[in-house]
Design a protein around this motif. Structure first.
Motif, PDB file in Angstrom:
ATOM      1  N   SER A   1      54.058  41.641  16.365  1.00 39.62           N
ATOM      2  CA  SER A   1      54.283  40.497  17.235  1.00 39.62           C
ATOM      3  C   SER A   1      53.012  39.663  17.363  1.00 39.62           C
ATOM      4  O   SER A   1      51.907  40.208  17.451  1.00 39.62           O
ATOM      5  N   PRO A   2      53.144  38.319  17.383  1.00 41.92           N
ATOM      6  CA  PRO A   2      51.967  37.469  17.544  1.00 41.92           C
ATOM      7  C   PRO A   2      51.463  37.382  18.981  1.00 41.92           C
ATOM      8  O   PRO A   2      50.507  36.660  19.255  1.00 41.92           O
ATOM      9  N   GLU A   3      52.069  38.129  19.900  1.00 39.75           N
ATOM     10  CA  GLU A   3      51.701  38.000  21.308  1.00 39.75           C
ATOM     11  C   GLU A   3      50.242  38.355  21.561  1.00 39.75           C
ATOM     12  O   GLU A   3      49.545  37.672  22.321  1.00 39.75           O
ATOM     13  N   ARG A   4      49.755  39.422  20.933  1.00 39.90           N
ATOM     14  CA  ARG A   4      48.358  39.808  21.167  1.00 39.90           C
ATOM     15  C   ARG A   4      47.418  38.762  20.586  1.00 39.90           C
ATOM     16  O   ARG A   4      46.415  38.412  21.209  1.00 39.90           O
ATOM     17  N   THR A   5      47.750  38.249  19.402  1.00 35.87           N
ATOM     18  CA  THR A   5      46.935  37.183  18.813  1.00 35.87           C
ATOM     19  C   THR A   5      46.919  35.966  19.723  1.00 35.87           C
ATOM     20  O   THR A   5      45.875  35.335  19.926  1.00 35.87           O
ATOM     21  N   LYS A   6      48.071  35.620  20.283  1.00 39.06           N
ATOM     22  CA  LYS A   6      48.144  34.480  21.188  1.00 39.06           C
ATOM     23  C   LYS A   6      47.227  34.675  22.386  1.00 39.06           C
ATOM     24  O   LYS A   6      46.514  33.744  22.791  1.00 39.06           O
ATOM     25  N   ALA A   7      47.192  35.887  22.938  1.00 39.55           N
ATOM     26  CA  ALA A   7      46.304  36.163  24.069  1.00 39.55           C
ATOM     27  C   ALA A   7      44.839  35.999  23.666  1.00 39.55           C
ATOM     28  O   ALA A   7      44.033  35.449  24.434  1.00 39.55           O
ATOM     29  N   TYR A   8      44.502  36.465  22.461  1.00 34.95           N
ATOM     30  CA  TYR A   8      43.121  36.325  21.984  1.00 34.95           C
ATOM     31  C   TYR A   8      42.748  34.847  21.831  1.00 34.95           C
ATOM     32  O   TYR A   8      41.626  34.436  22.145  1.00 34.95           O
ATOM     33  N   VAL A   9      43.677  34.043  21.315  1.00 32.98           N
ATOM     34  CA  VAL A   9      43.390  32.621  21.124  1.00 32.98           C
ATOM     35  C   VAL A   9      43.198  31.932  22.468  1.00 32.98           C
ATOM     36  O   VAL A   9      42.297  31.095  22.624  1.00 32.98           O
TER      37      VAL A   9
ATOM     38  N   GLU B   1      53.300  27.254  21.819  1.00 31.70           N
ATOM     39  CA  GLU B   1      54.382  26.817  20.939  1.00 31.70           C
ATOM     40  C   GLU B   1      54.192  27.382  19.529  1.00 31.70           C
ATOM     41  O   GLU B   1      55.144  27.855  18.905  1.00 31.70           O
ATOM     42  N   LEU B   2      52.960  27.358  19.040  1.00 36.09           N
ATOM     43  CA  LEU B   2      52.680  27.855  17.690  1.00 36.09           C
ATOM     44  C   LEU B   2      52.938  29.350  17.561  1.00 36.09           C
ATOM     45  O   LEU B   2      53.467  29.817  16.552  1.00 36.09           O
ATOM     46  N   LEU B   3      52.532  30.095  18.569  1.00 37.82           N
ATOM     47  CA  LEU B   3      52.566  31.553  18.480  1.00 37.82           C
ATOM     48  C   LEU B   3      53.623  32.160  19.396  1.00 37.82           C
ATOM     49  O   LEU B   3      53.480  33.283  19.854  1.00 37.82           O
ATOM     50  N   SER B   4      54.687  31.403  19.632  1.00 37.01           N
ATOM     51  CA  SER B   4      55.770  31.945  20.447  1.00 37.01           C
ATOM     52  C   SER B   4      56.375  33.140  19.729  1.00 37.01           C
ATOM     53  O   SER B   4      56.516  33.153  18.504  1.00 37.01           O
ATOM     54  N   SER B   5      56.716  34.146  20.503  1.00 38.87           N
ATOM     55  CA  SER B   5      57.241  35.379  19.923  1.00 38.87           C
ATOM     56  C   SER B   5      58.758  35.377  20.028  1.00 38.87           C
ATOM     57  O   SER B   5      59.313  35.452  21.118  1.00 38.87           O
ATOM     58  N   ALA B   6      59.435  35.244  18.909  1.00 40.54           N
ATOM     59  CA  ALA B   6      60.894  35.323  18.866  1.00 40.54           C
ATOM     60  C   ALA B   6      61.249  36.608  18.133  1.00 40.54           C
ATOM     61  O   ALA B   6      61.096  36.706  16.923  1.00 40.54           O
ATOM     62  N   ASP B   7      61.693  37.597  18.879  1.00 45.24           N
ATOM     63  CA  ASP B   7      61.871  38.930  18.302  1.00 45.24           C
ATOM     64  C   ASP B   7      63.317  39.254  17.938  1.00 45.24           C
ATOM     65  O   ASP B   7      63.620  40.385  17.587  1.00 45.24           O
ATOM     66  N   ASP B   8      64.223  38.253  18.048  1.00 43.04           N
ATOM     67  CA  ASP B   8      65.599  38.535  17.656  1.00 43.04           C
ATOM     68  C   ASP B   8      65.675  38.671  16.136  1.00 43.04           C
ATOM     69  O   ASP B   8      64.788  38.237  15.404  1.00 43.04           O
ATOM     70  N   ASP B   9      66.761  39.251  15.672  1.00 48.31           N
ATOM     71  CA  ASP B   9      66.896  39.556  14.252  1.00 48.31           C
ATOM     72  C   ASP B   9      66.846  38.310  13.379  1.00 48.31           C
ATOM     73  O   ASP B   9      66.265  38.319  12.290  1.00 48.31           O
TER      74      ASP B   9
ATOM     75  N   PHE C   1      46.803  31.123  13.051  1.00 45.47           N
ATOM     76  CA  PHE C   1      48.258  30.963  13.157  1.00 45.47           C
ATOM     77  C   PHE C   1      48.961  31.510  11.923  1.00 45.47           C
ATOM     78  O   PHE C   1      49.914  32.290  12.026  1.00 45.47           O
ATOM     79  N   HIS C   2      48.506  31.111  10.737  1.00 44.85           N
ATOM     80  CA  HIS C   2      49.157  31.571   9.510  1.00 44.85           C
ATOM     81  C   HIS C   2      49.025  33.091   9.366  1.00 44.85           C
ATOM     82  O   HIS C   2      49.973  33.759   8.938  1.00 44.85           O
ATOM     83  N   GLY C   3      47.870  33.625   9.729  1.00 43.26           N
ATOM     84  CA  GLY C   3      47.693  35.077   9.658  1.00 43.26           C
ATOM     85  C   GLY C   3      48.640  35.808  10.591  1.00 43.26           C
ATOM     86  O   GLY C   3      49.230  36.833  10.223  1.00 43.26           O
TER      87      GLY C   3
END
Length: 214
Positions: free
Chosen positions: A173-181, A85-93, A160-162
């Motif tokens: 995108s935060p997706e890679r960070t989310k995978a690391y977490v 939920e914290l690092l969900s990736s929303a890539d729309d404009d 998260f803030h980073g």
């Protein structure tokens, strides 16, 4: 102010921030996105600054309502779901524009005590929520008994803030960070086989509550 009016103004503020950003945002811009007039906005709020203070508080309340219950049968599963939920990736404009606007608001917080207080409150609630998941995991024997829940909460909130700042500043995108977490939870926190057996909790690591690197 009725709940309907609050929701209308907050939704309008979100849309106006996405469209104009923080620096260029005016009360007229927010009114244009609302069913309320500019005069009505000024009746309830002295100006943009006060309205945005209320908007930040609204975001905190929305987030807490959305994450009041998270799926999962164990503390680890619930922590994973919370991270999603914290690092969900929303890539729309619009999501990208909103992240940028929020970064602009955060940049004002060192000079605006009200913004700083609300952002600090959100930060504290995030930290405490994560710490609760971790403490529950330690109590259940899922996480290593030497894990410091408060320090782990501080660490993951910083991550998260980073991730959010990078997403806004350099379109990362935060997706890679989310995978690391997720890997961090399973490899550094978990006490079961394949968990953190190779992590020396006496060494300075984020999980042990001491400053260091993994």
């Amino acid at each position: 102010m009725s709940e309907e009016t609050i929701d209308d103004i907050m939704d309008a503020t979100y849309r106006a921030l996405c469209e104009h950003g923080y620096a260029e945002l005016t009360m007229q811009d927010i009114a244009a996105e609302s069913t309320k007039s500019k005069g009505t906005l000024h009746y309830h709020f002295d100006g943009k600054r006060e309205l945005l203070e209320a908007f930040l508080e609204h975001l905190i309340e929305q987030f807490e309502a959305r994450t009041e219950t998270v799926p999962g049968e164990t503390p680890a599963e619930r922590l994973h779901a919370f991270v999603d939920e914290l690092l969900s990736s929303a890539d729309d404009d619009s999501a990208t524009a909103f992240r940028t606007a929020m970064l602009e608001i955060k940049a004002q917080s060192p000079y605006d005590e009200a913004y700083q207080e609300r952002l600090a409150e959100f930060d504290r609630r995030l930290r405490d929520r994560i710490a609760d998941f971790v403490a529950d995991g330690v109590a259940a024997g899922e996480f290593h008994e030497d894990i410091d829940p408060e320090a782990t909460g501080e660490f993951l909130v910083t991550v998260f803030h980073g991730a959010q700042t990078r997403a806004a500043a350099v379109d990362r995108s935060p997706e890679r960070t989310k995978a690391y977490v997720h890997d961090y939870i399973d490899e550094a926190l978990r006490a079961d086989d394949g968990g953190n057996a190779d992590v020396d909790v006496d060494e300075p690591t984020a999980a042990s509550g001491q400053e260091g690197s993994r």
